[in-house]
Design a protein around this motif. Structure first.
Motif, PDB file in Angstrom:
ATOM      1  N   GLY A  99      48.434 -50.861 -16.908  1.00 34.44           N
ATOM      2  CA  GLY A  99      49.397 -51.958 -16.936  1.00 34.44           C
ATOM      3  C   GLY A  99      48.817 -53.250 -16.392  1.00 34.44           C
ATOM      4  N   ALA A 100      47.935 -53.148 -15.406  1.00 39.95           N
ATOM      5  CA  ALA A 100      47.339 -54.343 -14.803  1.00 39.95           C
ATOM      6  C   ALA A 100      46.531 -55.137 -15.820  1.00 39.95           C
ATOM      7  N   LEU A 101      45.917 -54.452 -16.777  1.00 35.53           N
ATOM      8  CA  LEU A 101      45.116 -55.126 -17.789  1.00 35.53           C
ATOM      9  C   LEU A 101      45.974 -55.920 -18.768  1.00 35.53           C
ATOM     10  N   ALA A 102      47.272 -55.587 -18.797  1.00 35.31           N
ATOM     11  CA  ALA A 102      48.170 -56.274 -19.725  1.00 35.31           C
ATOM     12  C   ALA A 102      48.791 -57.526 -19.119  1.00 35.31           C
ATOM     13  N   VAL A 103      48.692 -57.683 -17.795  1.00 33.22           N
ATOM     14  CA  VAL A 103      49.277 -58.860 -17.151  1.00 33.22           C
ATOM     15  C   VAL A 103      48.183 -59.878 -16.847  1.00 33.22           C
ATOM     16  N   GLY A 104      48.575 -61.118 -16.715  1.00 32.26           N
ATOM     17  CA  GLY A 104      47.619 -62.174 -16.446  1.00 32.26           C
ATOM     18  C   GLY A 104      47.099 -62.131 -15.020  1.00 32.26           C
ATOM     19  N   ASP A 105      46.013 -62.862 -14.786  1.00 38.08           N
ATOM     20  CA  ASP A 105      45.377 -62.913 -13.479  1.00 38.08           C
ATOM     21  C   ASP A 105      46.334 -63.442 -12.411  1.00 38.08           C
ATOM     22  N   THR A 106      47.070 -64.504 -12.749  1.00 41.22           N
ATOM     23  CA  THR A 106      47.996 -65.119 -11.798  1.00 41.22           C
ATOM     24  C   THR A 106      49.125 -64.168 -11.430  1.00 41.22           C
ATOM     25  N   VAL A 107      49.643 -63.458 -12.424  1.00 41.22           N
ATOM     26  CA  VAL A 107      50.722 -62.504 -12.179  1.00 41.22           C
ATOM     27  C   VAL A 107      50.248 -61.388 -11.257  1.00 41.22           C
ATOM     28  N   GLN A 108      49.040 -60.898 -11.481  1.00 37.35           N
ATOM     29  CA  GLN A 108      48.514 -59.823 -10.648  1.00 37.35           C
ATOM     30  C   GLN A 108      48.336 -60.283  -9.203  1.00 37.35           C
ATOM     31  N   ARG A 109      47.883 -61.525  -9.030  1.00 40.27           N
ATOM     32  CA  ARG A 109      47.734 -62.066  -7.669  1.00 40.27           C
ATOM     33  C   ARG A 109      49.093 -62.201  -6.995  1.00 40.27           C
ATOM     34  N   PHE A 110      50.089 -62.660  -7.729  1.00 36.88           N
ATOM     35  CA  PHE A 110      51.440 -62.792  -7.173  1.00 36.88           C
ATOM     36  C   PHE A 110      51.988 -61.426  -6.764  1.00 36.88           C
ATOM     37  N   LEU A 111      51.785 -60.419  -7.609  1.00 35.98           N
ATOM     38  CA  LEU A 111      52.263 -59.076  -7.298  1.00 35.98           C
ATOM     39  C   LEU A 111      51.590 -58.520  -6.049  1.00 35.98           C
ATOM     40  N   PHE A 112      50.308 -58.808  -5.894  1.00 33.28           N
ATOM     41  CA  PHE A 112      49.577 -58.350  -4.713  1.00 33.28           C
ATOM     42  C   PHE A 112      50.199 -58.949  -3.451  1.00 33.28           C
ATOM     43  N   ALA A 113      50.464 -60.269  -3.482  1.00 32.69           N
ATOM     44  CA  ALA A 113      51.055 -60.947  -2.327  1.00 32.69           C
ATOM     45  C   ALA A 113      52.468 -60.425  -2.054  1.00 32.69           C
ATOM     46  N   ALA A 114      53.261 -60.243  -3.107  1.00 29.36           N
ATOM     47  CA  ALA A 114      54.623 -59.749  -2.939  1.00 29.36           C
ATOM     48  C   ALA A 114      54.639 -58.336  -2.363  1.00 29.36           C
ATOM     49  N   TYR A 115      53.710 -57.511  -2.816  1.00 27.28           N
ATOM     50  CA  TYR A 115      53.569 -56.124  -2.341  1.00 27.28           C
ATOM     51  C   TYR A 115      53.317 -56.099  -0.834  1.00 27.28           C
ATOM     52  N   LEU A 116      52.428 -56.972  -0.389  1.00 29.35           N
ATOM     53  CA  LEU A 116      52.135 -57.062   1.035  1.00 29.35           C
ATOM     54  C   LEU A 116      53.338 -57.564   1.821  1.00 29.35           C
ATOM     55  N   ALA A 117      53.975 -58.620   1.330  1.00 26.91           N
ATOM     56  CA  ALA A 117      55.091 -59.229   2.052  1.00 26.91           C
ATOM     57  C   ALA A 117      56.244 -58.247   2.235  1.00 26.91           C
ATOM     58  N   VAL A 118      56.597 -57.530   1.174  1.00 26.69           N
ATOM     59  CA  VAL A 118      57.694 -56.565   1.252  1.00 26.69           C
ATOM     60  C   VAL A 118      57.369 -55.458   2.252  1.00 26.69           C
ATOM     61  N   THR A 119      56.131 -54.996   2.247  1.00 26.62           N
ATOM     62  CA  THR A 119      55.730 -53.913   3.164  1.00 26.62           C
ATOM     63  C   THR A 119      55.770 -54.374   4.613  1.00 26.62           C
ATOM     64  N   ILE A 120      55.328 -55.598   4.870  1.00 24.64           N
ATOM     65  CA  ILE A 120      55.350 -56.131   6.236  1.00 24.64           C
ATOM     66  C   ILE A 120      56.784 -56.211   6.749  1.00 24.64           C
ATOM     67  N   VAL A 121      57.669 -56.789   5.946  1.00 29.50           N
ATOM     68  CA  VAL A 121      59.071 -56.928   6.352  1.00 29.50           C
ATOM     69  C   VAL A 121      59.702 -55.556   6.563  1.00 29.50           C
ATOM     70  N   ASP A 122      59.449 -54.633   5.662  1.00 37.85           N
ATOM     71  CA  ASP A 122      60.015 -53.294   5.767  1.00 37.85           C
ATOM     72  C   ASP A 122      59.536 -52.585   7.034  1.00 37.85           C
ATOM     73  N   SER A 123      58.255 -52.736   7.348  1.00 39.54           N
ATOM     74  CA  SER A 123      57.691 -52.064   8.524  1.00 39.54           C
ATOM     75  C   SER A 123      58.262 -52.612   9.824  1.00 39.54           C
ATOM     76  N   VAL A 124      58.558 -53.911   9.834  1.00 45.53           N
ATOM     77  CA  VAL A 124      59.070 -54.546  11.048  1.00 45.53           C
ATOM     78  C   VAL A 124      60.575 -54.329  11.203  1.00 45.53           C
ATOM     79  N   VAL A 125      61.309 -54.441  10.100  1.00 45.59           N
ATOM     80  CA  VAL A 125      62.769 -54.409  10.159  1.00 45.59           C
ATOM     81  C   VAL A 125      63.321 -52.990  10.225  1.00 45.59           C
ATOM     82  N   ARG A 126      62.802 -52.098   9.369  1.00 48.71           N
ATOM     83  CA  ARG A 126      63.326 -50.736   9.351  1.00 48.71           C
ATOM     84  C   ARG A 126      62.823 -49.924  10.526  1.00 48.71           C
ATOM     85  N   LYS A 127      63.691 -49.118  11.086  1.00 46.72           N
ATOM     86  CA  LYS A 127      63.313 -48.304  12.229  1.00 46.72           C
ATOM     87  C   LYS A 127      62.350 -47.195  11.833  1.00 46.72           C
TER      88      LYS A 127
END
Length: 268
Positions: A99-127
């Motif tokens: 699937g990654a080969l079907a998306v553009g370079d910019t989209v993949q970079r955005f997904l990488f950043a979003a993936y990190l951000a969601v995980t950070i928030v989840d790790s801090v907020v959820r018990k």
């Protein structure tokens, strides 16, 4: 990429350290670093994010295997949390890498950043993540193993990060200490690394990243060699200190490193 060998050697040391301490396999270090270098030398038609992700998965094959052997010898791997989850992670990785080969370079970079951000928030907020295991270790249910495993593999295969950012919090909340949760992230990263490397290496042929030399598909072989030269000796040394880190310090350091990786991929 050959003119960046010395910096890559240095980042390889950091890659080895994070592989042992956090189960990353190097993904959260190598993706931002290789992206920056690939972007600087990318020619017309180049896809620096694809190169970064592909190179990261190739590095993870060796790093995760080496760390898995080390963690097995230390007695930190538990079969009931690895099997059959590792099979579903591998299936998801195949879907994610394709699937990654079907998306553009910019989209993949955005997904990488979003993936990190969601995980950070989840790790801090959820018990359960920062506070440590409050209960006896619990097993993984069938839905978590199957659907969850495919989802973890798909996200990891698409972004070249090994899946540790999902498996570590998952195992942590099942009552495992950080030393064991991060240890098992390494064997769970292996199918992601193998499948992802194969897909990216076969994709695009010789012109995958603008005709750069030393590449196999999207995989930058020079960067892989330099990163491994720094990471492998570090893995051999760092495995001796994992069990000595206080559990809460280990968990906080995990989140801090994710935040640093997020800043790096946003700023380069």
């Amino acid at each position: 990429m050959i003119d960046h060998v010395l910096p890559l050697l240095a980042f390889g040391v950091l890659t080895g350290l994070t592989t042992v301490l956090f189960g990353f396999g190097g993904g959260f270090v190598t993706v931002p670093v290789v992206y920056a270098f690939a972007q600087a030398q990318s020619g017309p038609g180049g896809d620096p994010m694809h190169v970064a992700v592909a190179t990261s998965t190739a590095v993870m094959v060796v790093n995760s295997l080496g760390a898995t052997v080390a963690q097995y010898r230390a007695g930190r791997l538990r079969r009931e949390y690895l099997w059959p989850l590792v099979l579903y992670v591998g299936l998801g990785a195949l879907l994610g890498a394709a699937g990654a080969l079907a998306v553009g370079d910019t989209v993949q970079r955005f997904l990488f950043a979003a993936y990190l951000a969601v995980t950070i928030v989840d790790s801090v907020v959820r018990k359960g993540f920062l506070t440590g295991p409050g209960t006896e270790p619990r097993g993984l249910g069938p839905v978590t193993t199957t659907v969850g495993g495919v989802g973890i593999g798909a996200a990891a295969g698409c972004l070249g990060v090994g899946g540790s950012v999902l498996t570590v919090p998952l195992l942590r909340r099942r009552g495992l200490p950080m030393a064991h949760a991060t240890a098992m992230a390494n064997p769970l990263s292996l199918p992601v690394a193998v499948v992802g490397t194969a897909v990216y290496a076969l994709a695009g042929g010789a012109d995958a990243a603008g005709g750069a030399s030393g590449q196999v598909g999207y995989v930058d072989a020079v960067a892989v060699a330099a990163l491994l030269a720094g990471s492998l000796p570090t893995i051999a040394l760092a495995r001796r200190v994992v069990g000595r880190i206080p559990d809460r310090v280990h968990a906080v350091a995990y989140v801090v490193l994710l935040a640093v990786a997020l800043l790096a991929v946003l700023l380069v």
